[in-house]
Scaffold this active site. Sequence first.
Site, short mmCIF file in Angstrom:
data_model
loop_
_atom_site.label_atom_id
_atom_site.label_comp_id
_atom_site.label_asym_id
_atom_site.label_seq_id
_atom_site.Cartn_x
_atom_site.Cartn_y
_atom_site.Cartn_z
N CYS A 397 -4.81 0.49 -9.39
CA CYS A 397 -6.76 0.85 -9.43
C CYS A 397 -7.30 1.90 -9.22
O CYS A 397 -7.92 2.96 -9.33
CB CYS A 397 -7.71 0.01 -9.52
SG CYS A 397 -6.99 -1.22 -7.48
N HIS A 441 -10.35 -4.16 -5.86
CA HIS A 441 -10.17 -3.64 -7.44
C HIS A 441 -11.69 -2.23 -7.57
O HIS A 441 -12.27 -2.38 -5.93
CB HIS A 441 -10.99 -4.20 -8.74
CG HIS A 441 -10.56 -3.30 -9.68
ND1 HIS A 441 -9.67 -2.68 -10.14
CD2 HIS A 441 -11.11 -2.64 -10.54
CE1 HIS A 441 -9.62 -2.46 -11.61
NE2 HIS A 441 -10.63 -2.28 -11.85
N ASP A 457 -14.34 2.16 -15.75
CA ASP A 457 -12.89 1.71 -15.28
C ASP A 457 -11.62 1.61 -15.89
O ASP A 457 -11.36 1.94 -16.42
CB ASP A 457 -12.58 0.33 -15.23
CG ASP A 457 -12.11 -0.80 -14.27
OD1 ASP A 457 -11.55 0.20 -13.89
OD2 ASP A 457 -11.91 -1.71 -13.48
#
Lengths: 640, 305
Positions: A397, A441, A457
């Site tokens: 991520c 994250h 995202d």
Amino acid sequence: MTNLVWLLLSLALASAPHLGRLPFWVGPACLVLGWWRLAILRKQAKLPRKSLLLLIAAAATGGIFWHYQTLLGRDAGVALLVVMIALKLMEMKSLRDTMVVIFLSYFLVITHFLYSQSIPTALYLLLVVLLTTATMIGYSHPLERFASRPRLRLAGIMLLQAIPLMLVLFVFFPRVGPLWGLPKDAHAGMTGLSDTMNPGSISQLIRSDAVAFRVKLDGPAPDNSQRYWRGPVFWDYDGTSWSTRNQAPAGAAQFVPLGKPLSYTVTIEPHNQRWLFALDLPDRLPPGSSVTADFQIMAPSALHQRMRYSLTSYPEYRLGERLTDEAWERALQLPERNPKARQLAAQWRASQKSPRAIAQQALTLFREEAFVYTLKPPLLGKQAVDDFLFGTRRGFCEHYASSFVFLMRAAGIPARVVTGYQGGEPNPMGDYMIVRQSDAHAWAEIWLDDAGWVRVDPTAAVSPNRIETGIASALPAAELPPALVQLDAAWLMRIRLSWDLLNNNWNQWVLGYDQDRQKRFLSGIHRGLDSWQNMALAMMAGLASVLSGIAAWMLWRSPRRAIDPALAAYQKFCAKLARQGIARAPGEGPVDFAARASRSRPELANQINRITRLYLTLRYGQRHPAWLPRLRKAIRRFRA
Amino acid sequence: MNSIIERISAHAGEIILGKDRQIRLALVCLLARGHLLIEDLPGVGKTTLAHVLAKTLGLHFQRIQFTSDLLPADILGVSIYERDSASFKFHPGPIFAQLILADEVNRATPKAQSALLEAMEEHQVTAEGVTRPLPEPFFVIATQNPAYQIGTFPLPESQLDRFLMRIELGYPDAQAERALLQGKDRRELLTQLQPCLEPQELAALQQRAAQVFVSDALLDYVQALIHFTRQTPRFLNGLSPRAGLGLLHGAQAWAFSDGRREVLPEDVQAILPAVAGHRLRPGAEFAGESGAALAQYLLASVAIP
């Protein structure tokens, strides 16, 4: 012999959990010292000379200093304690020395709580305390050969009797601020998000299944894809890492709430940083904390202890309709690197008019090209974003968030990286949600004219599973760290969740029983009980009643033996003399005692001899019941 | 102190100087109908003490010098063929006396030792198939050199247990030593010594000693002492029931010698080192501790109930 084996065993168990944390040579050294002590006893050899011991002690101290570069602090202190206890064994001559070792062993037990306060630790240490107590009983018992079972039984009974005392002290002992500071390094080794983000930092964190925080929601839980727990926000990029070293741009932390609010209570584990995590976007703040314009909630000081706070968040909001010049500039700042990415962004900017469309284009890139979501990304070079976007295309991520923000900024859209946690595992048994380090994250926020800061995202574009169902389903099974492997069997899952529930209660009620909770709990029992004076009084009353309860129980249980009235009277007489410093030894006969007492108090000799004569006749002669009142009278009149 | 005992002690004390306590213990041992073992270096007066006791108590006295070639028959007696009567006639050995001094008992072989020790326990001897009773009263005072002397057969524990008491004489103190050096020859004094007792009187004294009152509290104490030795690893093994009886009888006799009608804990404490000292062995981890030290440890550890 038996006693020494017990002592060595309880010491070994008391220091065992430390050994992994200590310099490698400490364990073997202690083992050798223990073995040496045992051999000395077995062969009836002499204890080593003082000079030799001093030499060993100096060498050990030097070794510890060399390892830690200090003798102070938690780790070096514990190492020193362990080594010195082992050395103390070598000069253990009298019972007094032994008692010192035993008390040091108790102290060693306490030091484990500097490292861990979990339930298994507490249970293990309870076992060690039981063994240590049994060891102490063995040494104190006149029968030097005291079998294991009765010795453990006695120790167990003693600990059981101590439990009510412990509970009273736990509940009522007034909680004040810390009386002494913990050593600086006492908080090392806690995991959590940090103030910098570079490729690999979050994928490292993922490997830990440690709990980051637990959340008790007042209403129904939002969808997994809505559970963004906001933490550090990054504005500054130097080409390899994002950092928060410079403060976030100034401004008012205000937003326009749109939907319904959501209330919840977070119990956060200590992570050595100031960030408190909240669902996007929090409205009311925990007391004492502050909030930056980009909605990072900061505790007054770094979190060294578990903390609990209540919040209200609005999942739908409109944030930052106007951007200050400073923020505008910071949100577009880029290092002079990654020419290819810049070029790509410039192309997009030329072809697309709206920022929204440009962001969409970037997401399409991630979605449609062969990007892979993986915990084991290859290393990137100096042109990290270029390498990733056009080379390796395998990342986690932080890679996606970082390169997405880079592209946006290069295309002239203000953007920033947000880190935190995404997801969380509901515990149906306890009606709360567990967020682990493995839920860490990173995502992005871009600023749009018409909407303010909007969350994007990019990981969701690559791996929709990550956002919708969680990390475990988003990674190939072979890549999953053991902590994340999904438990298939329902009963295993249930055990895991029950265990977490137990831990949560332990945290809330045992470890989290602080001044605040104590006050609330006590005033719930009785009004006014929460002042510290009343607490102290209640504590003393509780202790007194527990002690008298135990005493009554023991008296009631012990067989009633008819005590010879003459003996009872004589014991009073002995007590009177004992108060004058003339105490009778248990093995001292009455005649000898009378002679000794008369020598030190010649003026009482007549009385002492008369009483002793009466007593001896009553107790050892043929009975003259009529003499008992005389003995009693004489003892009553006796004034030492 | 009991007047008769006092008189005897005074008599004995004229010859054996500065050893009043040992003399009294020896007397108490005889009063309790026990046999006595005196253990010490040669020349400190072991034999003299035995002589003095025999003389003052007016007992028929025999001395057996134990040597490595002593045979049981030398102790018990032999049958010899007599031409006149054309039959074997038993010639009693030195054991047929009221007070036997078995001198240096650990110099003899175990066979000879056991002949004596059997007689001690049974108060009778069996020779050539005929059992003959020994005279009453019957005492054995054995002396022995400490076992580290060359050429000795130490008495086994089972035989040590038959002696009620073991005492050590030790060197005299400076004052007694000076008096000894200045005074008359001890042998000569011995011959002048007059008996203080008739034989029947001794039996009466023994009987009275055995009647000294023992309370339950005192029995508790004796039992606590015995129990402690059986529980504590400092002792290799605990005191036997015979040792317990010995403690009790010894304490009674001591109380009697003190002129009292009941036994006090102090009486037990007074005789315990002599009664238990030779029966206690240190446990494995306490090797080298003497019986006296063990007895002191025992007394200090057990509370008087």
